[in-house]
Enzyme design. Structure first.
Site, PDB file in Angstrom:
ATOM      1  N   GLN A   1      43.497  44.810  42.800  1.00 43.40           N
ATOM      2  CA  GLN A   1      42.361  44.410  41.970  1.00 43.40           C
ATOM      3  C   GLN A   1      41.236  43.923  42.876  1.00 43.40           C
ATOM      4  OE1 GLN A   1      41.972  40.727  39.623  1.00 43.40           O
ATOM      5  NE2 GLN A   1      41.815  42.067  37.846  1.00 43.40           N
TER       6      GLN A   1
ATOM      7  N   TYR B   1      32.948  36.591  36.366  1.00 45.24           N
ATOM      8  CA  TYR B   1      32.761  36.865  37.786  1.00 45.24           C
ATOM      9  C   TYR B   1      31.588  37.835  37.954  1.00 45.24           C
ATOM     10  CZ  TYR B   1      37.110  34.331  38.183  1.00 45.24           C
ATOM     11  OH  TYR B   1      38.061  33.351  38.107  1.00 45.24           O
TER      12      TYR B   1
END
Length: 189
Positions: A91, A175
């Site tokens: 990820q 994010y």
């Protein structure tokens, strides 16, 4: 079983990414290999959030995947997962404004970066120095925004070198990429 692109998965169970804060010096290690091997019977593992650059750091003891050293540290992890007949994606993660200058103490302005200079309100952030108030992030210049894909491209290339079967791009939870998608955090014109 199912096919995901060219990858054969033994089942349809996918382990979601969960940041475990076990990266020593921000590098993958044997403890992480053990963790992923214990879960290798899932059809697909997605690694914890993995920083795509020095600028992307924002979580204590989360690993990176942007240097040659990162590649070498991840290789034993991906090999162990493959030896256990597992499949693993990396990820790719950029923390954006959910970061703190203490992650980059050698930089003149090491604050987190964001589409807009807006501080996260309401809680403190975990940093290498302990819990601290959030800072106002530095607004990215247009040139820096244009250069962001290169951070992800480099990290994806490093993930491939490290033996990952693919990548997932973290684009949620406030994010950096999510910050660009939200009108609350993106005031660019």
């Amino acid at each position: 079983p199912m096919k995901l692109g060219s990858l054969e998965l033994p089942n349809r169970v996918v382990m979601a990414p969960m940041t475990r804060a076990r990266a020593v010096g921000y590098h993958a290690n044997g403890l992480m290999a053990e963790y992923y091997v214990q879960r290798a019977s899932a059809g697909l593992l997605i690694s914890e959030g993995t920083h795509v650059s020095e600028q992307a750091k924002g979580w204590v003891d989360a690993p990176g995947i942007y240097t040659a050293e990162d590649v070498e540290c991840w290789k034993p992890v991906t090999k162990a997962v493959h030896d256990a007949k597992g499949r693993i994606f990396c990820q790719l993660w950029h923390c954006g404004r959910a970061s703190h200058s203490s992650f980059r103490p050698d930089e003149a302005d090491g604050r987190g970066v964001a589409p807009t200079a807006m501080k996260i309100e309401g809680h403190e952030i975990g940093t290498p120095l302990g819990k601290l108030p959030n800072e106002v992030p530095r607004e990215l210049t247009t040139e820096e925004v244009d250069a962001l894909p290169e951070q992800y491209r480099n990290a994806a290339e490093k993930a491939k070198e490290a033996g990952f079967d693919g990548v997932e791009i973290h684009s949620a939870n406030g994010y950096l990429l999510d910050e660009f998608l939200q009108s609350k955090t993106n005031k660019r014109t």
